[in-house]
Design a protein around this motif. Structure first.
Motif, PDB file in Angstrom:
ATOM      1  N   THR A 278       0.752  -1.063  -0.414  1.00  0.00           N
ATOM      2  CA  THR A 278      -0.158  -0.232   0.169  1.00  0.00           C
ATOM      3  C   THR A 278       0.528   1.800  -0.377  1.00  0.00           C
ATOM      4  OG1 THR A 278       0.022   0.327   2.456  1.00  0.00           O
ATOM      5  CG2 THR A 278      -1.658  -0.977   1.237  1.00  0.00           C
ATOM      6  N   GLY A 279       2.250   0.869  -0.206  1.00  0.00           N
ATOM      7  CA  GLY A 279       2.588   2.268  -0.715  1.00  0.00           C
ATOM      8  C   GLY A 279       2.858   3.414  -0.594  1.00  0.00           C
ATOM      9  N   HIS A 280       2.163   3.250  -2.385  1.00  0.00           N
ATOM     10  CA  HIS A 280       1.647   4.294  -3.135  1.00  0.00           C
ATOM     11  C   HIS A 280       0.245   4.870  -2.272  1.00  0.00           C
ATOM     12  CE1 HIS A 280      -0.740   0.724  -4.026  1.00  0.00           C
ATOM     13  NE2 HIS A 280      -1.775   1.508  -4.670  1.00  0.00           N
ATOM     14  N   LEU A 281      -0.699   4.216  -1.240  1.00  0.00           N
ATOM     15  CA  LEU A 281      -1.492   5.434  -0.948  1.00  0.00           C
ATOM     16  C   LEU A 281      -1.622   5.985   0.218  1.00  0.00           C
ATOM     17  CD1 LEU A 281      -4.619   1.931  -0.960  1.00  0.00           C
ATOM     18  CD2 LEU A 281      -4.119   3.748  -2.547  1.00  0.00           C
TER      19      LEU A 281
ATOM     20  N   GLN B  21      -1.823   9.995   1.022  1.00  0.00           N
ATOM     21  CA  GLN B  21      -2.664   9.718   2.534  1.00  0.00           C
ATOM     22  C   GLN B  21      -3.660   9.365   1.910  1.00  0.00           C
ATOM     23  OE1 GLN B  21      -1.344  10.441   5.951  1.00  0.00           O
ATOM     24  NE2 GLN B  21      -0.044   9.004   4.705  1.00  0.00           N
ATOM     25  N   ARG B  22      -4.524   8.198   0.595  1.00  0.00           N
ATOM     26  CA  ARG B  22      -5.200   8.309   0.232  1.00  0.00           C
ATOM     27  C   ARG B  22      -6.424   7.297   1.643  1.00  0.00           C
ATOM     28  NH1 ARG B  22      -6.308   7.743  -4.754  1.00  0.00           N
ATOM     29  NH2 ARG B  22      -8.067   7.635  -4.342  1.00  0.00           N
ATOM     30  N   LEU B  23      -5.350   6.598   2.762  1.00  0.00           N
ATOM     31  CA  LEU B  23      -6.109   5.978   3.182  1.00  0.00           C
ATOM     32  C   LEU B  23      -6.790   7.203   5.129  1.00  0.00           C
ATOM     33  CD1 LEU B  23      -5.464   3.011   3.281  1.00  0.00           C
ATOM     34  CD2 LEU B  23      -7.408   3.566   2.469  1.00  0.00           C
ATOM     35  N   ALA B  24      -5.688   8.047   4.504  1.00  0.00           N
ATOM     36  CA  ALA B  24      -5.944   8.965   6.025  1.00  0.00           C
ATOM     37  C   ALA B  24      -7.799   9.609   6.574  1.00  0.00           C
ATOM     38  CB  ALA B  24      -5.563  10.225   6.220  1.00  0.00           C
TER      39      ALA B  24
ATOM     40  N   MET C 151      -4.799   6.084   9.429  1.00  0.00           N
ATOM     41  CA  MET C 151      -6.172   5.662   9.367  1.00  0.00           C
ATOM     42  C   MET C 151      -6.494   6.175  11.306  1.00  0.00           C
ATOM     43  SD  MET C 151      -6.247   3.052   7.460  1.00  0.00           S
ATOM     44  CE  MET C 151      -4.647   1.997   7.661  1.00  0.00           C
ATOM     45  N   LEU C 152      -7.839   5.710  11.389  1.00  0.00           N
ATOM     46  CA  LEU C 152      -8.244   6.424  12.794  1.00  0.00           C
ATOM     47  C   LEU C 152      -8.276   5.410  13.563  1.00  0.00           C
ATOM     48  CD1 LEU C 152     -11.235   9.313  12.231  1.00  0.00           C
ATOM     49  CD2 LEU C 152      -8.324   9.692  12.461  1.00  0.00           C
TER      50      LEU C 152
ATOM     51  N   ASP D 166      -1.350  16.452  -3.365  1.00  0.00           N
ATOM     52  CA  ASP D 166      -0.897  14.789  -4.038  1.00  0.00           C
ATOM     53  C   ASP D 166       0.786  14.323  -4.488  1.00  0.00           C
ATOM     54  OD1 ASP D 166      -1.991  16.207  -7.044  1.00  0.00           O
ATOM     55  OD2 ASP D 166      -3.040  15.120  -5.404  1.00  0.00           O
ATOM     56  N   SER D 167       1.318  15.403  -3.191  1.00  0.00           N
ATOM     57  CA  SER D 167       3.128  14.872  -3.118  1.00  0.00           C
ATOM     58  C   SER D 167       2.700  15.407  -1.171  1.00  0.00           C
ATOM     59  CB  SER D 167       3.644  15.295  -3.881  1.00  0.00           C
ATOM     60  OG  SER D 167       5.142  15.513  -4.026  1.00  0.00           O
TER      61      SER D 167
END
Length: 261
Positions: A144-147, A151-154, A187-188, A257-258
């Protein structure tokens, strides 16, 4: 994971014919005074259900038993749906055969890392290996490094459920050591605490589970989960579903994005 659907029935209204005895009314015949044709309204769509992804690895079936019971708990909460997924296996078929691992049910899909972004909540289940998650689950988190980069799962609520062979085998430490995965993703973490009530304090039987999440003792691999362990798993599903309804929509953070911005 079927979706229930409702049906909308309509009543046909009989067409009202003008009476021959009614006098002609030239005023009502004027185009401006004629009633407009009613526009049929579109049928109301059911609100989209929130989704809790129950992502697990189970070698001998103990974690899967918890996962299925967790789904029952999630599905019991109105407006929330539980979705079961396996993580990819990393061992070869020959090794699995030597370990006498039973074949997995085909109806459950294998999840990809990119699919995690579709979840409103996540529950990860895995057996312990020396007090931490099994390598199959760790390999999935490593994918999941690219996520993580974006921070797509934040902000997504997440929790754990586990399986251990013995009472001192890591019912709590397996969850502790997994929290780092959630922290780096932002994530929470949602533990269940002692919200299960009296069932958390009874000592009349051996049972897995802790304030960190549901759990089961597998022993030598032949012990079946007790009803108390399964009931705690169902409770965790309900609890997570309630938290998702409270916090998930809308997501509290829109990542850049970065990491260099």
């Amino acid at each position: 994971m079927g979706k229930g659907g409702g049906c909308i029935f309509s009543k046909k209204r009989s067409k009202l014919e003008p009476s021959d005895q009614d006098p002609a009314n030239p005023v009502s015949d004027h185009p401006r005074n004629q009633a407009s044709t009613p526009v049929e309204s579109c049928p109301l769509q059911e609100p989209k259900k929130l989704k809790v992804f129950i992502v697990f690895y189970s070698m001998y079936g103990h974690v899967e038993c918890l996962a299925r019971r967790i789904k029952r708990g999630v599905d019991s909460v109105d407006g929330v749906e539980g979705c079961l997924y396996r993580v990819p296996e990393t061992l070869s078929a020959d090794v699995l055969e030597q370990m006498k691992v039973p074949e997995k049910a085909d109806e459950l899909p294998v999840v990809s890392a990119d699919e995690l972004v579709e979840a409103d909540g996540l529950l990860f289940g895995f057996p312990t290996r020396f007090g931490s998650m099994a390598s199959q689950m760790k390999a999935f988190f490593d994918s999941t490094g690219h996520l993580w980069e974006r921070q797509r799962l934040a902000g997504v609520p997440a929790g754990f459920f586990v399986s251990t062979g013995t009472q001192g085998g890591g019912q709590e430490t397996t969850a502790w050591t997994a929290i780092t995965q959630l922290a780096h993703h932002g994530m929470l973490y949602v533990p269940i605490g002692y919200t299960f009530g009296a069932g958390m304090f009874k000592m009349d039987s051996i049972r897995g589970g802790s304030p960190y999440g549901a759990g089961v003792y597998s022993g030598d691999g032949t012990r079946a989960p007790s009803e108390t362990e399964l009931a705690l798993a169902e409770h965790q599903g309900k609890y997570m579903a309630a938290m998702v309804k409270r916090f998930a929509p809308p997501r509290p953070f829109m990542p850049s994005d970065s990491l260099n911005n």
